[in-house]
Design a protein around this motif. Structure first.
Motif, PDB file in Angstrom:
ATOM      1  N   ALA A  96     -17.739 -20.810 -10.273  1.00  0.00           N
ATOM      2  CA  ALA A  96     -18.165 -19.435 -10.550  1.00  0.00           C
ATOM      3  C   ALA A  96     -18.815 -18.825  -9.326  1.00  0.00           C
ATOM      4  N   ALA A  97     -19.591 -19.643  -8.604  1.00  0.00           N
ATOM      5  CA  ALA A  97     -20.253 -19.132  -7.400  1.00  0.00           C
ATOM      6  C   ALA A  97     -19.221 -18.690  -6.370  1.00  0.00           C
ATOM      7  N   MET A  98     -18.125 -19.461  -6.240  1.00  0.00           N
ATOM      8  CA  MET A  98     -17.104 -19.098  -5.263  1.00  0.00           C
ATOM      9  C   MET A  98     -16.332 -17.853  -5.703  1.00  0.00           C
ATOM     10  N   ASN A  99     -16.016 -17.794  -7.019  1.00  0.00           N
ATOM     11  CA  ASN A  99     -15.412 -16.578  -7.574  1.00  0.00           C
ATOM     12  C   ASN A  99     -16.251 -15.356  -7.251  1.00  0.00           C
ATOM     13  N   LEU A 100     -17.546 -15.513  -7.511  1.00  0.00           N
ATOM     14  CA  LEU A 100     -18.472 -14.407  -7.331  1.00  0.00           C
ATOM     15  C   LEU A 100     -18.531 -13.984  -5.866  1.00  0.00           C
ATOM     16  N   SER A 101     -18.527 -14.963  -4.973  1.00  0.00           N
ATOM     17  CA  SER A 101     -18.648 -14.602  -3.565  1.00  0.00           C
ATOM     18  C   SER A 101     -17.410 -13.839  -3.094  1.00  0.00           C
ATOM     19  N   PHE A 102     -16.244 -14.240  -3.572  1.00  0.00           N
ATOM     20  CA  PHE A 102     -15.036 -13.488  -3.203  1.00  0.00           C
ATOM     21  C   PHE A 102     -15.074 -12.081  -3.790  1.00  0.00           C
ATOM     22  N   ALA A 103     -15.489 -11.981  -5.076  1.00  0.00           N
ATOM     23  CA  ALA A 103     -15.525 -10.679  -5.728  1.00  0.00           C
ATOM     24  C   ALA A 103     -16.495  -9.740  -5.016  1.00  0.00           C
ATOM     25  N   LEU A 104     -17.686 -10.260  -4.737  1.00  0.00           N
ATOM     26  CA  LEU A 104     -18.715  -9.442  -4.086  1.00  0.00           C
ATOM     27  C   LEU A 104     -18.261  -9.005  -2.694  1.00  0.00           C
ATOM     28  N   SER A 105     -17.734  -9.971  -1.958  1.00  0.00           N
ATOM     29  CA  SER A 105     -17.323  -9.705  -0.596  1.00  0.00           C
ATOM     30  C   SER A 105     -16.227  -8.640  -0.556  1.00  0.00           C
ATOM     31  N   ALA A 106     -15.277  -8.757  -1.478  1.00  0.00           N
ATOM     32  CA  ALA A 106     -14.192  -7.780  -1.536  1.00  0.00           C
ATOM     33  C   ALA A 106     -14.723  -6.409  -1.920  1.00  0.00           C
ATOM     34  N   ALA A 107     -15.680  -6.396  -2.852  1.00  0.00           N
ATOM     35  CA  ALA A 107     -16.254  -5.120  -3.268  1.00  0.00           C
ATOM     36  C   ALA A 107     -16.979  -4.452  -2.102  1.00  0.00           C
ATOM     37  N   ILE A 108     -17.699  -5.258  -1.320  1.00  0.00           N
ATOM     38  CA  ILE A 108     -18.413  -4.708  -0.156  1.00  0.00           C
ATOM     39  C   ILE A 108     -17.408  -4.127   0.837  1.00  0.00           C
ATOM     40  N   GLY A 109     -16.318  -4.880   1.083  1.00  0.00           N
ATOM     41  CA  GLY A 109     -15.286  -4.392   1.995  1.00  0.00           C
ATOM     42  C   GLY A 109     -14.691  -3.082   1.505  1.00  0.00           C
ATOM     43  N   ALA A 110     -14.358  -3.033   0.205  1.00  0.00           N
ATOM     44  CA  ALA A 110     -13.750  -1.831  -0.355  1.00  0.00           C
ATOM     45  C   ALA A 110     -14.709  -0.649  -0.267  1.00  0.00           C
ATOM     46  N   LEU A 111     -15.994  -0.915  -0.520  1.00  0.00           N
ATOM     47  CA  LEU A 111     -16.995   0.150  -0.417  1.00  0.00           C
ATOM     48  C   LEU A 111     -17.036   0.694   1.008  1.00  0.00           C
ATOM     49  N   ALA A 112     -16.995  -0.223   1.990  1.00  0.00           N
ATOM     50  CA  ALA A 112     -16.981   0.224   3.378  1.00  0.00           C
ATOM     51  C   ALA A 112     -15.781   1.118   3.626  1.00  0.00           C
ATOM     52  N   GLY A 113     -14.630   0.746   3.061  1.00  0.00           N
ATOM     53  CA  GLY A 113     -13.428   1.551   3.225  1.00  0.00           C
ATOM     54  C   GLY A 113     -13.567   2.919   2.597  1.00  0.00           C
ATOM     55  N   VAL A 114     -14.138   2.948   1.377  1.00  0.00           N
ATOM     56  CA  VAL A 114     -14.317   4.222   0.677  1.00  0.00           C
ATOM     57  C   VAL A 114     -15.208   5.163   1.481  1.00  0.00           C
ATOM     58  N   LEU A 115     -16.302   4.608   2.025  1.00  0.00           N
ATOM     59  CA  LEU A 115     -17.245   5.451   2.763  1.00  0.00           C
ATOM     60  C   LEU A 115     -16.688   5.865   4.122  1.00  0.00           C
ATOM     61  N   ALA A 116     -15.908   4.976   4.741  1.00  0.00           N
ATOM     62  CA  ALA A 116     -15.497   5.212   6.123  1.00  0.00           C
ATOM     63  C   ALA A 116     -14.305   6.146   6.253  1.00  0.00           C
ATOM     64  N   THR A 117     -13.420   6.154   5.258  1.00  0.00           N
ATOM     65  CA  THR A 117     -12.148   6.857   5.404  1.00  0.00           C
ATOM     66  C   THR A 117     -12.274   8.327   5.830  1.00  0.00           C
ATOM     67  N   PRO A 118     -13.270   9.093   5.312  1.00  0.00           N
ATOM     68  CA  PRO A 118     -13.363  10.487   5.788  1.00  0.00           C
ATOM     69  C   PRO A 118     -13.607  10.586   7.291  1.00  0.00           C
ATOM     70  N   VAL A 119     -14.219   9.576   7.899  1.00  0.00           N
ATOM     71  CA  VAL A 119     -14.530   9.633   9.328  1.00  0.00           C
ATOM     72  C   VAL A 119     -13.475   8.926  10.176  1.00  0.00           C
ATOM     73  N   THR A 120     -13.058   7.721   9.728  1.00  0.00           N
ATOM     74  CA  THR A 120     -12.190   6.901  10.582  1.00  0.00           C
ATOM     75  C   THR A 120     -10.712   7.006  10.210  1.00  0.00           C
ATOM     76  N   PHE A 121     -10.400   7.608   9.073  1.00  0.00           N
ATOM     77  CA  PHE A 121      -9.044   7.632   8.509  1.00  0.00           C
ATOM     78  C   PHE A 121      -8.604   6.208   8.180  1.00  0.00           C
ATOM     79  N   THR A 122      -7.521   6.080   7.403  1.00  0.00           N
ATOM     80  CA  THR A 122      -7.048   4.739   7.100  1.00  0.00           C
ATOM     81  C   THR A 122      -5.541   4.764   6.890  1.00  0.00           C
ATOM     82  N   SER A 123      -4.898   3.650   7.121  1.00  0.00           N
ATOM     83  CA  SER A 123      -3.496   3.494   6.749  1.00  0.00           C
ATOM     84  C   SER A 123      -3.259   2.025   6.462  1.00  0.00           C
ATOM     85  N   TYR A 124      -2.096   1.704   5.893  1.00  0.00           N
ATOM     86  CA  TYR A 124      -1.871   0.357   5.359  1.00  0.00           C
ATOM     87  C   TYR A 124      -2.047  -0.735   6.408  1.00  0.00           C
ATOM     88  N   ASP A 125      -1.891  -0.396   7.703  1.00  0.00           N
ATOM     89  CA  ASP A 125      -1.815  -1.461   8.702  1.00  0.00           C
ATOM     90  C   ASP A 125      -3.067  -1.603   9.576  1.00  0.00           C
TER      91      ASP A 125
END
Lengths: 329, 290
Positions: free
Chosen positions: B186-215
């Motif tokens: 469960a701890a490992m599940n949680l760490s992946f989930a949290l880490s991915a959520a943090i990454g996605a949050l960074a993407g959500v916040l950053a896209t207006p400034v840095t733009f994003t594309s699939y690659d």
């Protein structure tokens, strides 16, 4: 009579080169065959690094591109193509030695991350320095013709056929050298490191030096393969040094089985032929490559060739056991 | 002076993004010993999902959490489908698996979304705020604030919650943690989930400034790595400091050296750290699990 592993590799590879030439109906097949041998050569370098020593490089396309661009650029300044190719291989070796020495003293993920960065850096320079390399559009490569080379020794072939034979010969040579290396004391040191750094060091293996040697050797393989690709295609773009190409090389190695040159050949064959056969491949290329990497590592960690060999050996053993059982009863 | 300040502002902005990526990367590495080369894809998933939703008329306040949720789900799937089945795989296999997963996700995003470059308007408008002669986008404040919140949240979560302490125990010794009754899976599940959520949050916040594309994921992941290595692998403070430093180095390179080679700065830092100080500024040396 028993054949040595080097001789056996030579016979198998040479037979396959000849077999290809016997069955190929058109120049197109020869061109794909040429690509298979070039990729086999590059992946043979991965066999030395990944299969023998157990190190992964995510930037080998960078060395590939150094070989390719040396062969493309130097002839413009009057250097003969053969010499340019050697210069490319030497340049790749030098860079690998410079980068490898400090990093390979460390362990684990460091080489993967460092090579990933290095590969990106090389790709970036090739893409941005348009005055020299033509930028992302690439550049044409002239100055050497396999057809003329073979003609000078009295063999007249079509261009595509000449490249096929030449690349097949170089790939065969590369495979034999890699197999002989694996049989040498250096090869045994490599495999000892693969099993355990600490155990190898305690047996007197200079671990950092051996790793560095394997890294340099694999870089030379990649550079020569790159040079051949540049010459055979007569054209080269920075994508030859891109991250995706590095990933392709690793995927070919793990798919076929990184422990042997036969694995390199099978992996290169499948991943080179697949895009030609499957037209949907282009669209799903990333997904297919990624799924192959993950799937192979989970389901058959040692790759196709060892997996099939194991299957055959088990079946043969079962048959022998069956015969024995009948004889006893 | 105003010029330098402007470079510093943009450096801190992108640096905050790299810090968030580095924090996510550190979280997974600490809990599972896996260096997740697919970390950058979480950022892209967050950004592209938010762009698609906002493009379809969903208000940003709803689109943003949904995008983070999408990242979280992908992170869990990554662990369940690719990392856990590999079991006690050797290091090399794990590297190839996470690289493979990142390539797969890249291809999947190309199919699900498209190959275009995406952005959307900042959450607090687009009007730049004057600041000592330099200007700062309101969205930059969102990004910097977001990274600080993530950092503070992680510090609290790891230090003061049962689940967080479970992750830390798993990180320090998986077998011992299991023996005292911690659900390490469960701890490992949680760490992946949290880490991915943090990454996605960074993407959500950053896209207006840095733009994003699939690659762009690989590049983002590499900069996250270099931030992690600069700060010291395994250290959260190191990740934060390393991220900001990489952002600043990149912005100053772009400003004073060559904007063509701003992306090269991170790679040069990786190589320099490996050559000169492999343990980074704060961290202990990254060692192989035997």
């Amino acid at each position: 009579m028993t054949l040595g592993p080097g001789t056996r590799t030579f016979l198998v590879f040479a037979a396959l080169v000849v077999l290809g030439a016997l069955v190929f109906p058109s120049s197109f097949f020869y061109r794909v065959g040429t690509l298979v041998w070039i990729n086999t050569l590059a992946v043979t370098g991965m066999v030395v690094l990944l299969g023998y020593v157990g190190l992964v490089s995510l930037g080998h396309a960078g060395f590939f591109a150094i070989g390719a661009y040396a062969t493309a650029l130097l002839p413009q300044y009057g250097v003969p193509s053969g010499l340019a190719m050697l210069a490319g291989a030497a340049g790749a070796a030098l860079l690998a030695a410079l980068i490898g020495r400090p990093i390979l003293k460390l362990s684990g993920y460091y080489l993967a991350i460092a090579t990933l960065g290095l590969g990106m850096l090389i790709w970036m320079v090739l893409s941005k320095e348009a005055w020299l390399t033509g930028g992302p559009d690439g550049m044409t490569v002239t100055g050497f013709s396999a057809r003329n080379l073979l003609k000078s020794v009295g063999i007249t072939l079509k261009t595509a056929e000449a490249w096929y034979w030449l690349c097949g010969a170089v790939a065969t040579l590369g495979a034999v050298l890699a197999v002989n290396l694996g049989q040498s004391s250096a090869g045994r040191a490599f495999r000892a490191i693969h099993d355990s750094d600490v155990a190898a060091a305690s047996l007197g293996v200079d671990v950092a030096r051996a790793k560095s040697a394997a890294f340099v050797i694999s870089a030379v393989y990649a550079a020569v393969a790159g040079a051949l690709l540049a010459l055979a295609n007569g054209y080269i773009t920075p994508d030859a040094g891109g991250f995706m190409h590095s990933v392709e090389l690793v995927t070919m190695a793990v798919l076929g089985g990184a422990a042997s040159v036969y694995g390199a050949l099978v992996g290169a064959l499948i991943l080179t032929a697949l895009p030609q056969v499957l037209t949907v491949f282009a669209e799903y290329e990333h997904m297919v490559l990624g799924a192959i990497m993950v799937g192979t590592m989970i389901a058959m960690r040692r790759g196709l060739v060892p997996a099939l060999a194991g299957l055959l050996a088990r079946r043969r053993a079962a048959r022998r056991a069956g015969r024995l059982a009948r004889r006893v009863s | 002076m105003a010029e330098l300040l402007q470079f510093l502002v943009s450096g801190v902005t992108v640096g905050a993004i790299y810090a968030a990526v580095a924090l996510g990367f550190t979280l997974i590495y600490n809990a599972t010993g896996v260096v997740n080369f697919a970390q950058g894809e979480f950022v892209v998933i967050g950004g592209l999902t938010a762009a698609a939703l906002i493009g379809a008329g969903v208000p940003p306040l709803i689109a943003a959490p949904l995008a983070v949720l999408a990242g979280l789900v992908v992170g869990l799937l990554l662990y369940r489908l690719a990392i856990r089945p590999a079991g006690q795989a050797p290091l090399v296999s794990l590297i190839i698996i996470t690289i493979g997963a990142s390539i797969f996700l890249r291809g999947a995003m190309q199919m699900v979304f498209d190959k275009q470059i995406h952005r959307y308007d900042g959450f607090s408008g687009e009007a730049p705020i004057g600041f000592l002669g330099a200007t700062i986008l309101p969205q930059s404040l969102w990004i910097i604030g977001g990274s600080l919140v993530v950092f503070a949240f992680l510090a609290w979560f790891m230090g003061h919650t049962r689940a967080g302490r479970g992750i830390r125990a798993t990180a320090s010794n998986r077998l011992a943690a299991a023996l005292v009754g911690i659900n390490t899976r469960a701890a490992m599940n949680l760490s992946f989930a949290l880490s991915a959520a943090i990454g996605a949050l960074a993407g959500v916040l950053a896209t207006p400034v840095t733009f994003t594309s699939y690659d762009v994921g690989v590049l983002v992941a590499l900069k996250g790595f270099s931030a992690t290595m600069l700060g010291g692998v395994g250290s959260a403070q190191g990740a934060l400091a390393g991220g900001l430093l990489i952002g600043l180095i990149e912005a100053l390179t772009a400003g004073y050296v060559s904007s063509d080679y701003k992306d090269a700065a991170a790679f040069v830092v990786i190589l320099a750290v490996l050559f000169l100080r492999p343990q980074g500024l704060f961290g202990a040396r990254m060692t192989e699990r035997v």
